[in-house]
Design a protein around this motif. Structure first.
Motif, PDB file in Angstrom:
ATOM      1  N   GLN A 171       0.323  -0.964   0.255  1.00  0.00           N
ATOM      2  CA  GLN A 171       0.239   0.098   0.201  1.00  0.00           C
ATOM      3  C   GLN A 171       1.339   1.074   0.205  1.00  0.00           C
ATOM      4  O   GLN A 171       1.077   1.767   0.971  1.00  0.00           O
ATOM      5  N   SER A 172       1.435   1.402  -0.668  1.00  0.00           N
ATOM      6  CA  SER A 172       2.510   2.695  -1.395  1.00  0.00           C
ATOM      7  C   SER A 172       1.377   3.590  -1.693  1.00  0.00           C
ATOM      8  O   SER A 172       1.156   3.272  -3.529  1.00  0.00           O
ATOM      9  N   ARG A 178      -6.062  -4.801  -0.575  1.00  0.00           N
ATOM     10  CA  ARG A 178      -5.705  -6.958  -0.569  1.00  0.00           C
ATOM     11  C   ARG A 178      -4.364  -5.868  -0.627  1.00  0.00           C
ATOM     12  O   ARG A 178      -3.103  -7.389  -0.785  1.00  0.00           O
ATOM     13  N   ALA A 179      -3.785  -5.236  -0.652  1.00  0.00           N
ATOM     14  CA  ALA A 179      -2.248  -5.146  -0.641  1.00  0.00           C
ATOM     15  C   ALA A 179      -1.764  -5.067   0.847  1.00  0.00           C
ATOM     16  O   ALA A 179      -2.436  -4.820   1.625  1.00  0.00           O
ATOM     17  N   THR A 226      -6.576 -14.207 -11.987  1.00  0.00           N
ATOM     18  CA  THR A 226      -7.490 -13.678 -10.598  1.00  0.00           C
ATOM     19  C   THR A 226      -7.982 -12.010 -10.985  1.00  0.00           C
ATOM     20  O   THR A 226      -8.757 -11.530 -10.807  1.00  0.00           O
ATOM     21  N   MET A 227      -6.362 -11.546 -11.369  1.00  0.00           N
ATOM     22  CA  MET A 227      -6.503  -9.707 -11.033  1.00  0.00           C
ATOM     23  C   MET A 227      -7.462  -9.548 -12.658  1.00  0.00           C
ATOM     24  O   MET A 227      -7.904  -8.465 -12.789  1.00  0.00           O
ATOM     25  N   LYS A 233      -9.059  -4.110 -11.424  1.00  0.00           N
ATOM     26  CA  LYS A 233      -8.147  -4.581 -10.625  1.00  0.00           C
ATOM     27  C   LYS A 233      -7.223  -4.608 -11.946  1.00  0.00           C
ATOM     28  O   LYS A 233      -5.716  -3.741 -10.551  1.00  0.00           O
ATOM     29  N   PHE A 234      -6.388  -4.841 -12.608  1.00  0.00           N
ATOM     30  CA  PHE A 234      -5.495  -3.626 -13.006  1.00  0.00           C
ATOM     31  C   PHE A 234      -5.531  -2.376 -12.652  1.00  0.00           C
ATOM     32  O   PHE A 234      -4.205  -2.357 -12.590  1.00  0.00           O
ATOM     33  N   LEU A 235      -6.036  -2.380 -12.806  1.00  0.00           N
ATOM     34  CA  LEU A 235      -5.747  -0.089 -13.035  1.00  0.00           C
ATOM     35  C   LEU A 235      -5.641  -0.101 -11.166  1.00  0.00           C
ATOM     36  O   LEU A 235      -4.280   0.559 -11.035  1.00  0.00           O
ATOM     37  N   SER A 236      -6.089  -0.495 -10.639  1.00  0.00           N
ATOM     38  CA  SER A 236      -5.980  -0.879  -9.370  1.00  0.00           C
ATOM     39  C   SER A 236      -5.051  -0.800  -8.799  1.00  0.00           C
ATOM     40  O   SER A 236      -3.802  -0.552  -7.986  1.00  0.00           O
ATOM     41  N   PHE A 237      -4.268  -2.402  -9.700  1.00  0.00           N
ATOM     42  CA  PHE A 237      -3.041  -2.722  -9.248  1.00  0.00           C
ATOM     43  C   PHE A 237      -1.718  -1.793  -9.422  1.00  0.00           C
ATOM     44  O   PHE A 237      -0.893  -1.474  -8.790  1.00  0.00           O
TER      45      PHE A 237
END
Length: 243
Positions: A171-172, A178-179, A226-227, A233-237
């Motif tokens: 979580q940076s 999820r991080a 999964t992602m 989710k990709f954008l969030s990651f």
């Protein structure tokens, strides 16, 4: 706050002399004002001339410097199944791979002159289990990992120890649930750095670090499926993993 800044502050609070670097002077100024005694230099790791100039300044102004942490990194979406954006390709490779190699090269003679010295390269779990939507980033981290192995071998008979930090999803600059919380990652990383280790692996990173092998594609497929089950989710990651 990103991994680099949080790690710098943690090391500073432990009584180390810390010099941070980056392209944004205002960010550097904010950090050193919040941490009296910390110093900063402006550095563009994509620019060989900037690296050479800053390396000379560091050696002159901080002759006792004996630790280098290569932490700069950018992550941007790309399309390994289509046309790759040239700007994304060049900026990612220059920052994530060429930057650490060039900066270490510029400082290695100085570091080898010290009784004890350390080079720390920050890679990523994505160097072992790539995220397909950020194929270039993942490839640069895999390359930096193998470069670190070679660097460690070549320096084994010198005073310079080479360490690799392998962060999981952290979580940076975000609160992605999820991080791994940034504070937890930094606390665990500092503890492992205090041991005689070549790799800094928090518990969350070990399953990814241990993946490479004959059947590594199974885990790669599982992670990406999964992602990819939710396009957002990709954008969030991407946003939360950049530093």
């Amino acid at each position: 706050m990103g991994i680099g800044c949080a790690l710098a502050e943690a090391l500073h609070h432990l009584g180390n002399k810390v010099i941070i670097s980056g392209r944004r002077k205002e960010r550097l100024d904010e950090t050193i004002q919040a941490n009296p005694g910390m110093s900063a230099v402006e550095l563009n790791v994509q620019d060989p001339a900037s690296i050479e100039m800053v390396a000379k300044k560091l050696i002159k102004d901080f002759p006792n410097m004996n630790v280098l942490i290569n932490n700069a990194g950018i992550i941007q979406p790309d399309d390994a199944a289509g046309v790759i954006d040239e700007d994304v390709l060049i900026s990612t490779v220059q920052t994530n791979l060429l930057g650490p190699i060039r900066l270490t090269s510029a400082l290695i003679v100085h570091l080898k002159s010290k009784e004890e010295a350390i080079v720390i390269n920050t890679t990523s779990i994505l160097g072992f289990v790539p995220l397909a939507a950020t194929a270039i980033y993942s490839a640069t981290k895999a390359a930096l990992h193998t470069y670190t192995l070679s660097q460690r071998y070549m320096l084994k008979d010198t005073s310079v120890k080479v360490i690799e930090i392998v962060p999981p999803w952290v979580q940076s600059n975000n609160d992605e649930p999820r991080a791994m919380p940034l504070s937890s990652f930094i606390d665990e990383t500092i503890k492992v750095l205090g041991t005689d280790t070549d790799e800094v692996l928090v518990e969350e990173a070990k399953i990814y670090r241990n993946n490479p092998g004959p059947n590594e594609g199974v885990f790669v497929t599982h992670l990406n499926d999964t992602m990819n089950s939710d396009g957002n989710k990709f954008l969030s990651f991407d946003k939360s993993y950049s530093r």
